[in-house]
Motif scaffolding. Sequence first.
Motif, PDB file in Angstrom:
ATOM      1  N   SER A   1     -22.243  27.233 -42.809  1.00  0.00           N
ATOM      2  CA  SER A   1     -20.928  27.785 -42.467  1.00  0.00           C
ATOM      3  C   SER A   1     -20.397  28.492 -43.657  1.00  0.00           C
ATOM      4  CB  SER A   1     -20.026  26.323 -42.113  1.00  0.00           C
ATOM      5  OG  SER A   1     -18.582  26.919 -41.942  1.00  0.00           O
ATOM      6  N   ARG A   2     -19.442  29.346 -43.507  1.00  0.00           N
ATOM      7  CA  ARG A   2     -18.366  30.050 -44.632  1.00  0.00           C
ATOM      8  C   ARG A   2     -17.769  29.070 -45.515  1.00  0.00           C
ATOM      9  NH1 ARG A   2     -16.710  36.112 -42.222  1.00  0.00           N
ATOM     10  NH2 ARG A   2     -18.399  36.333 -41.150  1.00  0.00           N
ATOM     11  N   ASN A   3     -17.723  29.592 -46.803  1.00  0.00           N
ATOM     12  CA  ASN A   3     -16.697  28.823 -47.704  1.00  0.00           C
ATOM     13  C   ASN A   3     -15.363  29.354 -47.712  1.00  0.00           C
ATOM     14  OD1 ASN A   3     -19.216  27.500 -48.308  1.00  0.00           O
ATOM     15  ND2 ASN A   3     -19.629  29.215 -49.915  1.00  0.00           N
ATOM     16  N   VAL A   4     -14.422  28.582 -48.045  1.00  0.00           N
ATOM     17  CA  VAL A   4     -12.811  29.129 -48.345  1.00  0.00           C
ATOM     18  C   VAL A   4     -12.622  28.984 -49.561  1.00  0.00           C
ATOM     19  CG1 VAL A   4     -10.700  28.928 -47.326  1.00  0.00           C
ATOM     20  CG2 VAL A   4     -12.494  28.503 -45.751  1.00  0.00           C
ATOM     21  N   ASP A   5     -11.958  29.694 -50.158  1.00  0.00           N
ATOM     22  CA  ASP A   5     -11.376  29.751 -51.559  1.00  0.00           C
ATOM     23  C   ASP A   5      -9.977  29.230 -51.293  1.00  0.00           C
ATOM     24  OD1 ASP A   5     -10.586  29.817 -54.284  1.00  0.00           O
ATOM     25  OD2 ASP A   5     -11.235  32.044 -54.355  1.00  0.00           O
ATOM     26  N   ILE A   6      -9.684  28.153 -52.015  1.00  0.00           N
ATOM     27  CA  ILE A   6      -8.142  27.459 -51.608  1.00  0.00           C
ATOM     28  C   ILE A   6      -7.978  27.149 -53.557  1.00  0.00           C
ATOM     29  CG2 ILE A   6      -6.773  25.707 -51.185  1.00  0.00           C
ATOM     30  CD1 ILE A   6      -8.406  25.467 -48.586  1.00  0.00           C
ATOM     31  N   ALA A   7      -7.037  27.815 -53.992  1.00  0.00           N
ATOM     32  CA  ALA A   7      -6.378  27.610 -55.370  1.00  0.00           C
ATOM     33  C   ALA A   7      -7.745  27.777 -56.407  1.00  0.00           C
ATOM     34  CB  ALA A   7      -5.748  26.350 -55.429  1.00  0.00           C
ATOM     35  N   GLY A   8      -8.503  28.731 -55.917  1.00  0.00           N
ATOM     36  CA  GLY A   8      -9.512  28.722 -57.088  1.00  0.00           C
ATOM     37  C   GLY A   8     -10.768  28.016 -56.860  1.00  0.00           C
ATOM     38  N   THR A   9     -10.729  26.971 -55.819  1.00  0.00           N
ATOM     39  CA  THR A   9     -11.766  25.823 -55.604  1.00  0.00           C
ATOM     40  C   THR A   9     -12.351  26.549 -54.326  1.00  0.00           C
ATOM     41  OG1 THR A   9     -10.482  24.397 -56.693  1.00  0.00           O
ATOM     42  CG2 THR A   9     -12.339  23.716 -55.172  1.00  0.00           C
ATOM     43  N   LEU A  10     -13.775  26.649 -54.403  1.00  0.00           N
ATOM     44  CA  LEU A  10     -14.571  27.139 -53.237  1.00  0.00           C
ATOM     45  C   LEU A  10     -14.587  25.611 -52.312  1.00  0.00           C
ATOM     46  CD1 LEU A  10     -17.400  29.197 -54.063  1.00  0.00           C
ATOM     47  CD2 LEU A  10     -15.392  29.956 -52.772  1.00  0.00           C
ATOM     48  N   ILE A  11     -14.177  25.658 -51.076  1.00  0.00           N
ATOM     49  CA  ILE A  11     -14.302  24.502 -50.116  1.00  0.00           C
ATOM     50  C   ILE A  11     -15.427  24.843 -49.052  1.00  0.00           C
ATOM     51  CG2 ILE A  11     -13.083  23.215 -48.215  1.00  0.00           C
ATOM     52  CD1 ILE A  11     -11.948  22.741 -51.324  1.00  0.00           C
ATOM     53  N   PHE A  12     -16.646  24.011 -49.131  1.00  0.00           N
ATOM     54  CA  PHE A  12     -17.636  24.417 -48.159  1.00  0.00           C
ATOM     55  C   PHE A  12     -17.171  23.548 -46.744  1.00  0.00           C
ATOM     56  CE2 PHE A  12     -21.643  25.311 -51.062  1.00  0.00           C
ATOM     57  CZ  PHE A  12     -20.588  25.883 -51.935  1.00  0.00           C
ATOM     58  N   GLN A  13     -17.646  24.224 -45.701  1.00  0.00           N
ATOM     59  CA  GLN A  13     -17.892  23.542 -44.412  1.00  0.00           C
ATOM     60  C   GLN A  13     -16.253  23.343 -44.029  1.00  0.00           C
ATOM     61  OE1 GLN A  13     -19.962  23.211 -42.199  1.00  0.00           O
ATOM     62  NE2 GLN A  13     -21.878  23.438 -43.527  1.00  0.00           N
ATOM     63  N   PRO A  14     -15.366  24.092 -44.005  1.00  0.00           N
ATOM     64  CA  PRO A  14     -13.905  23.836 -43.922  1.00  0.00           C
ATOM     65  C   PRO A  14     -13.588  23.119 -42.601  1.00  0.00           C
ATOM     66  CG  PRO A  14     -14.243  26.070 -43.874  1.00  0.00           C
ATOM     67  CD  PRO A  14     -15.483  25.525 -44.413  1.00  0.00           C
ATOM     68  N   SER A  15     -14.256  23.786 -41.475  1.00  0.00           N
ATOM     69  CA  SER A  15     -14.062  23.327 -40.270  1.00  0.00           C
ATOM     70  C   SER A  15     -14.703  22.051 -40.140  1.00  0.00           C
ATOM     71  CB  SER A  15     -14.866  24.282 -39.308  1.00  0.00           C
ATOM     72  OG  SER A  15     -16.343  24.267 -39.445  1.00  0.00           O
ATOM     73  N   THR A  16     -15.741  21.477 -40.616  1.00  0.00           N
ATOM     74  CA  THR A  16     -16.355  20.267 -40.229  1.00  0.00           C
ATOM     75  C   THR A  16     -15.260  19.358 -41.344  1.00  0.00           C
ATOM     76  OG1 THR A  16     -18.533  21.029 -40.437  1.00  0.00           O
ATOM     77  CG2 THR A  16     -18.084  18.771 -41.034  1.00  0.00           C
ATOM     78  N   CYS A  17     -14.809  19.696 -42.375  1.00  0.00           N
ATOM     79  CA  CYS A  17     -13.741  18.755 -43.108  1.00  0.00           C
ATOM     80  C   CYS A  17     -12.544  18.535 -42.442  1.00  0.00           C
ATOM     81  CB  CYS A  17     -13.220  19.577 -44.339  1.00  0.00           C
ATOM     82  SG  CYS A  17     -14.681  19.878 -45.637  1.00  0.00           S
ATOM     83  N   PHE A  18     -12.135  19.625 -41.406  1.00  0.00           N
ATOM     84  CA  PHE A  18     -11.009  19.121 -40.693  1.00  0.00           C
ATOM     85  C   PHE A  18     -11.234  18.178 -39.709  1.00  0.00           C
ATOM     86  CE2 PHE A  18      -8.719  20.107 -36.606  1.00  0.00           C
ATOM     87  CZ  PHE A  18      -7.517  20.121 -37.109  1.00  0.00           C
ATOM     88  N   VAL A  19     -12.379  18.145 -39.079  1.00  0.00           N
ATOM     89  CA  VAL A  19     -13.063  16.957 -38.328  1.00  0.00           C
ATOM     90  C   VAL A  19     -12.946  15.722 -38.817  1.00  0.00           C
ATOM     91  CG1 VAL A  19     -14.587  16.228 -36.626  1.00  0.00           C
ATOM     92  CG2 VAL A  19     -14.182  18.579 -36.825  1.00  0.00           C
ATOM     93  N   HIS A  20     -13.451  15.745 -40.267  1.00  0.00           N
ATOM     94  CA  HIS A  20     -13.355  14.368 -41.088  1.00  0.00           C
ATOM     95  C   HIS A  20     -11.870  13.868 -41.167  1.00  0.00           C
ATOM     96  CE1 HIS A  20     -17.510  14.545 -42.136  1.00  0.00           C
ATOM     97  NE2 HIS A  20     -17.558  15.631 -42.826  1.00  0.00           N
TER      98      HIS A  20
END
Length: 342
Positions: free
Chosen positions: A35-54
Amino acid sequence: MVVQFGSFDSICQTAALVICPLLGSDQGIEPTCYSRNVDIAGTLIFQPSTCFVHVVAILMTGIMIYHIRSKYTAVGRKEIVMFFYLYAIIELLAFFLDSNIIPTANASYPWFVASYTGLVAAAYCCLLINGFVGFQFAEDGTPLSLWFLRISCLAVFGASFFIAIATFKGFAGFKNTHPLGLWIIYILWPLICAVIYVISQLILVFRTLEDRWPIGDIIFGTAFFTIAQILLFAFSATICDAIKHYIDGLFFFTLCMLLSVMMVYKYWDSITREDLEFSVGSKAAVWEVKDPLLAGQDPEYAEDVASNYHGAPGSLVGGLSGKQLYQQKGYGRGYPPSSDRY
């Protein structure tokens, strides 16, 4: 994908598991698509959709724990709630590992992954033991039942944690290039526990329950669990390529596992009945006791109340005063008893 016994090569090439960066070479085993990564406040968040499910899973688990704890007299309440506590901790830890908030290059990453592996194995052990609580080999809620569950889960957690960290670090005869022990506790052990749990619950329903509706919960839970494994280990890369890297099989795996855990709760809730006589939450039953005290004031009201109170016909109590009702129920001459005064 062909899965080889004791090997994570094909598994990690398909699914982005948290253990994969620690296996194989020093760089780990990288999945072909993730899955694509997302840059939030200079921090790369891996698996953003999966983290939402968590996050959703943690919230839903909290709701289920609340409802389980509110059923004060349900069978196996203290045993099953431990499974949901473990699941909540697993989801919280998975959130930090999947999102790369704890980076794979960090020295603490192997220890967190080993803890995650141990918690997953302990959760399946807890589910397995809960499958036999209904057979009453040991009375539920007693120290024998609870401590057997706790010690068993702790032992499985300790053994799994040691095997995992020894495999990652390469000591005590374990190697990350040949992770046979880790493969058994990470892949084979959950499957064994799930199969035994399902079989035990089917036996319990057919032998002890007249109601067959709980079988539907078992079927749905088994279906979600099976779909989760198939989507993760067989079609993760296919899903990732088809949706242009927005989500992968890990998203659907986490979602289906949440649904299967919810079915475990739904099944447990459907086969347990709370004894309202001893339930703290049965406020209506407590306050209904006051109705017979008012029966002597209005005969018509007394007849109407008595016809709905414990199913008694109005003709049996219509002409009795509140004092006579209390004496008839065996409270003695004291009217009203001190414990029943409001």
